[in-house]
Design a protein around this motif. Structure first.
Motif, PDB file in Angstrom:
ATOM      1  N   LEU A   1       0.833  -1.217   0.000  1.00 21.38           N
ATOM      2  CA  LEU A   1       0.000   0.000   0.000  1.00 21.38           C
ATOM      3  C   LEU A   1       0.862   1.259   0.000  1.00 21.38           C
ATOM      4  O   LEU A   1       0.530   2.246  -0.667  1.00 21.38           O
ATOM      5  CB  LEU A   1      -0.930  -0.012   1.214  1.00 21.38           C
ATOM      6  N   ILE A   2       1.948   1.214   0.754  1.00 22.31           N
ATOM      7  CA  ILE A   2       2.852   2.380   0.778  1.00 22.31           C
ATOM      8  C   ILE A   2       3.485   2.595  -0.596  1.00 22.31           C
ATOM      9  O   ILE A   2       3.574   3.726  -1.088  1.00 22.31           O
ATOM     10  CB  ILE A   2       3.941   2.183   1.860  1.00 22.31           C
TER      11      ILE A   2
ATOM     12  N   ALA B   1      -6.784   1.905   7.149  1.00 22.11           N
ATOM     13  CA  ALA B   1      -6.467   3.332   7.054  1.00 22.11           C
ATOM     14  C   ALA B   1      -5.445   3.604   5.960  1.00 22.11           C
ATOM     15  O   ALA B   1      -5.612   4.534   5.154  1.00 22.11           O
ATOM     16  CB  ALA B   1      -5.943   3.823   8.405  1.00 22.11           C
ATOM     17  N   VAL B   2      -4.395   2.780   5.895  1.00 24.38           N
ATOM     18  CA  VAL B   2      -3.357   2.986   4.871  1.00 24.38           C
ATOM     19  C   VAL B   2      -3.938   2.756   3.477  1.00 24.38           C
ATOM     20  O   VAL B   2      -3.598   3.475   2.524  1.00 24.38           O
ATOM     21  CB  VAL B   2      -2.149   2.060   5.135  1.00 24.38           C
TER      22      VAL B   2
ATOM     23  N   THR C   1      -6.506  -0.509  -4.013  1.00 27.79           N
ATOM     24  CA  THR C   1      -5.895  -0.395  -2.684  1.00 27.79           C
ATOM     25  C   THR C   1      -6.884  -0.535  -1.508  1.00 27.79           C
ATOM     26  O   THR C   1      -6.498  -1.101  -0.470  1.00 27.79           O
ATOM     27  CB  THR C   1      -5.112   0.932  -2.545  1.00 27.79           C
ATOM     28  N   PRO C   2      -8.133  -0.064  -1.620  1.00 28.28           N
ATOM     29  CA  PRO C   2      -9.057  -0.315  -0.501  1.00 28.28           C
ATOM     30  C   PRO C   2      -9.264  -1.805  -0.252  1.00 28.28           C
ATOM     31  O   PRO C   2      -9.396  -2.234   0.905  1.00 28.28           O
ATOM     32  CB  PRO C   2     -10.361   0.362  -0.951  1.00 28.28           C
ATOM     33  N   PHE C   3      -9.292  -2.594  -1.328  1.00 29.40           N
ATOM     34  CA  PHE C   3      -9.488  -4.034  -1.164  1.00 29.40           C
ATOM     35  C   PHE C   3      -8.243  -4.690  -0.575  1.00 29.40           C
ATOM     36  O   PHE C   3      -8.345  -5.648   0.200  1.00 29.40           O
ATOM     37  CB  PHE C   3      -9.848  -4.672  -2.511  1.00 29.40           C
ATOM     38  N   VAL C   4      -7.067  -4.170  -0.963  1.00 24.36           N
ATOM     39  CA  VAL C   4      -5.831  -4.698  -0.366  1.00 24.36           C
ATOM     40  C   VAL C   4      -5.815  -4.382   1.128  1.00 24.36           C
ATOM     41  O   VAL C   4      -5.469  -5.231   1.960  1.00 24.36           O
ATOM     42  CB  VAL C   4      -4.589  -4.086  -1.065  1.00 24.36           C
ATOM     43  N   GLY C   5      -6.213  -3.144   1.470  1.00 22.81           N
ATOM     44  CA  GLY C   5      -6.316  -2.786   2.884  1.00 22.81           C
ATOM     45  C   GLY C   5      -7.344  -3.637   3.602  1.00 22.81           C
ATOM     46  O   GLY C   5      -7.141  -4.050   4.756  1.00 22.81           O
ATOM     47  N   LEU C   6      -8.446  -3.944   2.908  1.00 16.32           N
ATOM     48  CA  LEU C   6      -9.479  -4.796   3.505  1.00 16.32           C
ATOM     49  C   LEU C   6      -8.944  -6.195   3.778  1.00 16.32           C
ATOM     50  O   LEU C   6      -9.281  -6.814   4.802  1.00 16.32           O
ATOM     51  CB  LEU C   6     -10.684  -4.867   2.561  1.00 16.32           C
TER      52      LEU C   6
END
Length: 230
Positions: free
Chosen positions: A26-27, A186-187, A145-150
């Motif tokens: 994500l970063i 959050a990330v 990215t939201p799904f990766v964070g999920l």
């Protein structure tokens, strides 16, 4: 985690290997996203400045030929690209018809200005390639990215339930997993929100540039038509 304070970096360092991999991805996605955003902002600013320079030359020139000669000293811009491709097509036709005004008039009466429009479409395509470059990457970052964070969130929750199943049903046992989950979410949002916002912003600016190019293209065709009617 320090008492009464949220130490994000401590949570990230203490996260499981899977969550660390998620956070790292994500970063990286966020860094790539901001690199694209800054590059696109710089490109659009340069194109706008170059278009202003071209229009200044276009308005102060006495003929299309004079504008074309000045284009060699101007940087790439939507208006310049449209004009040069249109003018080159016009020059090719004039050469093919030996610059005979009667033959030109006959050609335009039979076929109209379609060949000029096709030539200018090359200029539009040339600019579109530059304007749309990396936009798909920005859109992908914003949507993925939201799904990766999920995923990191789900993994953290699984870790929390594992702690409960092991008989450690205390806040100390479940808090790290929950914190990992929240940090991953959050990330993911931090990476996604700017990407989506700037993707929409750049699309709107591209549409504005397209509209300006269309207006200039019509004006160019009118100038050519008037010059042939003299």
């Amino acid at each position: 985690m320090t008492t009464g304070e949220l130490d994000i970096f401590h949570i990230m360092l203490d996260a499981s290997l899977v969550v660390k991999a998620v956070l790292l991805s994500l970063i990286i996605a966020s860094v790539v996203s901001w690199a694209i955003i800054l590059k696109k902002k710089k490109l659009i600013k340069e194109l706008e400045e170059n278009s202003r320079d071209f229009l200044e030359v276009y308005k102060n020139s006495s003929s299309l030929k004079e504008v074309m000669e000045s284009c060699h000293n101007l940087s790439m811009s939507p208006h310049r690209s449209l004009f040069t491709h249109g003018y080159l097509e016009l020059s090719k036709l004039k050469d093919a018809l030996n610059d005979d005004k009667d033959r030109l008039e006959k050609h335009f009466s039979q076929y109209g200005l379609q060949f000029l429009e096709r030539g200018m479409k090359k200029g539009v395509h040339e600019i579109n390639v530059e304007l749309e470059k990396f936009l798909s990457t920005l859109a992908s970052i914003g949507s993925v990215t939201p799904f990766v964070g999920l995923f990191g969130t789900v993994w953290g929750i699984i870790g929390s339930f594992t702690g409960l199943a092991g008989g450690g049903a205390t806040l100390d046992a479940v808090a790290p997993g929950i914190a990992e989950a929240l940090v991953a979410t959050a990330v993911g949002l931090v990476a996604a929100i700017p990407a989506v916002w700037f993707y929409n912003k750049f699309n709107n600016e591209n549409a504005h540039i397209q509209s300006e190019m269309e207006s200039f293209g019509q004006e160019f065709l009118n100038v050519v038509e008037r010059s042939l009617a003299k």
